[in-house]
Write an enzyme that holds these catalytic residues in place. Structure first.
Site, PDB file in Angstrom:
ATOM      1  N   LYS A  13       0.832  -1.211   0.000  1.00  0.00           N
ATOM      2  CA  LYS A  13       0.000   0.000   0.000  1.00  0.00           C
ATOM      3  C   LYS A  13       0.869   1.265   0.000  1.00  0.00           C
ATOM      4  O   LYS A  13       0.552   2.230  -0.675  1.00  0.00           O
ATOM      5  CB  LYS A  13      -0.919   0.044   1.237  1.00  0.00           C
ATOM      6  CG  LYS A  13      -1.850  -1.149   1.368  1.00  0.00           C
ATOM      7  CD  LYS A  13      -2.824  -0.979   2.537  1.00  0.00           C
ATOM      8  CE  LYS A  13      -2.165  -0.871   3.899  1.00  0.00           C
ATOM      9  NZ  LYS A  13      -1.496  -2.097   4.370  1.00  0.00           N
ATOM     10  N   ARG A  88      -9.006   1.329   9.601  1.00  0.00           N
ATOM     11  CA  ARG A  88      -8.579  -0.038   9.884  1.00  0.00           C
ATOM     12  C   ARG A  88      -9.595  -0.784  10.738  1.00  0.00           C
ATOM     13  O   ARG A  88      -9.393  -1.957  11.047  1.00  0.00           O
ATOM     14  CB  ARG A  88      -7.259   0.009  10.631  1.00  0.00           C
ATOM     15  CG  ARG A  88      -6.055  -0.512   9.828  1.00  0.00           C
ATOM     16  CD  ARG A  88      -4.875  -0.403  10.721  1.00  0.00           C
ATOM     17  NE  ARG A  88      -3.682  -1.066  10.402  1.00  0.00           N
ATOM     18  CZ  ARG A  88      -2.616  -0.498   9.816  1.00  0.00           C
ATOM     19  NH1 ARG A  88      -2.690   0.712   9.329  1.00  0.00           N
ATOM     20  NH2 ARG A  88      -1.500  -1.166   9.694  1.00  0.00           N
ATOM     21  N   ARG A 127      11.843  -6.450   4.528  1.00  0.00           N
ATOM     22  CA  ARG A 127      11.688  -5.089   5.041  1.00  0.00           C
ATOM     23  C   ARG A 127      12.336  -4.950   6.422  1.00  0.00           C
ATOM     24  O   ARG A 127      12.950  -3.941   6.721  1.00  0.00           O
ATOM     25  CB  ARG A 127      10.198  -4.712   5.114  1.00  0.00           C
ATOM     26  CG  ARG A 127       9.984  -3.251   5.469  1.00  0.00           C
ATOM     27  CD  ARG A 127       8.581  -2.802   5.137  1.00  0.00           C
ATOM     28  NE  ARG A 127       7.621  -3.242   6.133  1.00  0.00           N
ATOM     29  CZ  ARG A 127       6.312  -3.000   6.050  1.00  0.00           C
ATOM     30  NH1 ARG A 127       5.821  -2.356   5.017  1.00  0.00           N
ATOM     31  NH2 ARG A 127       5.498  -3.414   6.995  1.00  0.00           N
ATOM     32  N   ARG A 133      12.214  -2.049  11.187  1.00  0.00           N
ATOM     33  CA  ARG A 133      11.011  -1.674  11.957  1.00  0.00           C
ATOM     34  C   ARG A 133      10.748  -2.717  13.030  1.00  0.00           C
ATOM     35  O   ARG A 133      10.662  -3.905  12.735  1.00  0.00           O
ATOM     36  CB  ARG A 133       9.806  -1.598  11.009  1.00  0.00           C
ATOM     37  CG  ARG A 133       9.567  -0.222  10.483  1.00  0.00           C
ATOM     38  CD  ARG A 133       8.399  -0.223   9.518  1.00  0.00           C
ATOM     39  NE  ARG A 133       7.154  -0.703  10.097  1.00  0.00           N
ATOM     40  CZ  ARG A 133       5.991  -0.622   9.470  1.00  0.00           C
ATOM     41  NH1 ARG A 133       5.921  -0.068   8.271  1.00  0.00           N
ATOM     42  NH2 ARG A 133       4.894  -1.070  10.038  1.00  0.00           N
ATOM     43  N   ARG A 144       0.224  -8.809  13.651  1.00  0.00           N
ATOM     44  CA  ARG A 144      -0.401  -7.789  12.787  1.00  0.00           C
ATOM     45  C   ARG A 144      -1.279  -8.434  11.722  1.00  0.00           C
ATOM     46  O   ARG A 144      -2.324  -7.906  11.354  1.00  0.00           O
ATOM     47  CB  ARG A 144       0.663  -6.909  12.140  1.00  0.00           C
ATOM     48  CG  ARG A 144       1.229  -5.879  13.113  1.00  0.00           C
ATOM     49  CD  ARG A 144       2.551  -5.336  12.660  1.00  0.00           C
ATOM     50  NE  ARG A 144       2.460  -4.595  11.414  1.00  0.00           N
ATOM     51  CZ  ARG A 144       3.456  -4.494  10.540  1.00  0.00           C
ATOM     52  NH1 ARG A 144       4.604  -5.087  10.757  1.00  0.00           N
ATOM     53  NH2 ARG A 144       3.287  -3.800   9.452  1.00  0.00           N
TER      54      ARG A 144
HETATM   55  P1  AMP Z   1       1.458   0.568   9.177  1.00  0.00           P
HETATM   56  O1  AMP Z   1       2.671   1.377   8.903  1.00  0.00           O
HETATM   57  O2  AMP Z   1       0.246   1.060   8.430  1.00  0.00           O
HETATM   58  O3  AMP Z   1       1.671  -0.905   9.004  1.00  0.00           O
HETATM   59  O4  AMP Z   1       1.106   0.805  10.723  1.00  0.00           O
HETATM   60  C1  AMP Z   1       2.008   0.434  11.738  1.00  0.00           C
HETATM   61  C2  AMP Z   1       1.273   0.312  13.064  1.00  0.00           C
HETATM   62  O5  AMP Z   1       0.703   1.570  13.400  1.00  0.00           O
HETATM   63  C3  AMP Z   1       0.101  -0.653  13.066  1.00  0.00           C
HETATM   64  O6  AMP Z   1       0.509  -1.988  13.317  1.00  0.00           O
HETATM   65  C4  AMP Z   1      -0.733  -0.097  14.223  1.00  0.00           C
HETATM   66  O7  AMP Z   1      -0.172  -0.428  15.469  1.00  0.00           O
HETATM   67  C5  AMP Z   1      -0.565   1.397  14.023  1.00  0.00           C
HETATM   68  N1  AMP Z   1      -1.602   1.964  13.121  1.00  0.00           N
HETATM   69  C6  AMP Z   1      -1.413   2.532  11.888  1.00  0.00           C
HETATM   70  N2  AMP Z   1      -2.570   2.960  11.370  1.00  0.00           N
HETATM   71  C7  AMP Z   1      -3.527   2.648  12.288  1.00  0.00           C
HETATM   72  C8  AMP Z   1      -4.930   2.806  12.339  1.00  0.00           C
HETATM   73  N3  AMP Z   1      -5.604   3.383  11.328  1.00  0.00           N
HETATM   74  N4  AMP Z   1      -5.579   2.372  13.445  1.00  0.00           N
HETATM   75  C9  AMP Z   1      -4.924   1.800  14.473  1.00  0.00           C
HETATM   76  N5  AMP Z   1      -3.598   1.604  14.485  1.00  0.00           N
HETATM   77  C10 AMP Z   1      -2.899   2.027  13.415  1.00  0.00           C
END
Ligand code: AMP
Length: 187
Positions: A13, A88, A127, A133, A144
């Site tokens: 994404k 989400r 990654r 990360r 996740r």
């Molecule tokens: P991402 O970079 O989108 O994979 O997000 C990394 C982490 O940030 C996720 O595993 C969640 O812990 C948190 N996170 C990101 N976006 C959201 C969201 N819309 N709602 C809740 N947690 C989020």
């Protein structure tokens, strides 16, 4: 044009959102990036969010709803936003609807990034070694993926019922996927 990018962690994404932003001139907003920046700056909400992020859990909706409001009320969001990593949960999706409706807008496209699980774990191992990360570590990643299935996947039906869900085959060369994405949104 408001576009939601939906898909499991590692489905591309971020990469595709950036390319689409360049192509369309719309802004791409990634809640994961905003949260990581807040963690870095050690703000109060950043410190709270980190407890969840490190475990691969979603940051609670009460924290996220404020952030979504902030994002969607920015003047540069009026033309449209490429939403990467939000909504989400169903509660977040309803909040996005409400916030857009109040501004005379709506979600126009929801792109579901389709990638088999085996390919997702392969990408995430890569990654983790490149970006380091903490939530890409094997255990947190598995978590996740489960969280995605339980809390985010219900959005597929939510948007399908509305007739705005489009599935993108997200395996293959980046440029080929970008072409599919552009075709879906007519960009
Ligand atoms: P991402 O970079 O989108 O994979 O997000 C990394 C982490 O940030 C996720 O595993 C969640 O812990 C948190 N996170 C990101 N976006 C959201 C969201 N819309 N709602 C809740 N947690 C989020």
């Amino acid at each position: 044009m408001h576009i939601v990018l939906l898909g499991p962690p590692g489905s591309g994404k971020g990469t595709q959102g950036e390319l689409l932003a360049k192509r369309t001139g719309l802004i791409r907003v990634a809640t994961g990036d905003l949260l990581r920046a807040a963690v870095e700056q050690q703000t109060a909400s950043g410190l709270e969010a980190k407890r969840y992020m490190d475990q691969g859990l979603l940051v609670p909706d009460d924290v996220m709803l404020g952030l979504l409001e902030e994002i969607l009320s920015k003047p540069e969001a009026a033309r449209g936003v490429i939403m990467d990593g939000f909504p989400r949960t169903i509660a977040q999706a309803e909040a996005v609807d409400r916030l857009l409706k109040a501004r005379g807008r709506k979600v126009d496209h929801v792109l579901l990034f389709d990638v088999p699980d085996s390919e997702l774990s392969r990408r995430i191992v890569g990654r983790q070694s490149m970006q380091g990360r903490s939530d890409d570590r094997r255990e947190a990643f598995a978590k996740r993926l489960n969280v995605y299935r339980e809390q985010t996947a219900p959005l597929v039906d939510f948007y399908r019922r509305r007739g705005i869900l489009q599935t993108v085959d997200a395996v293959g060369p980046v440029e080929a996927i970008a072409e599919r994405v552009r075709a879906e949104v007519g960009a």
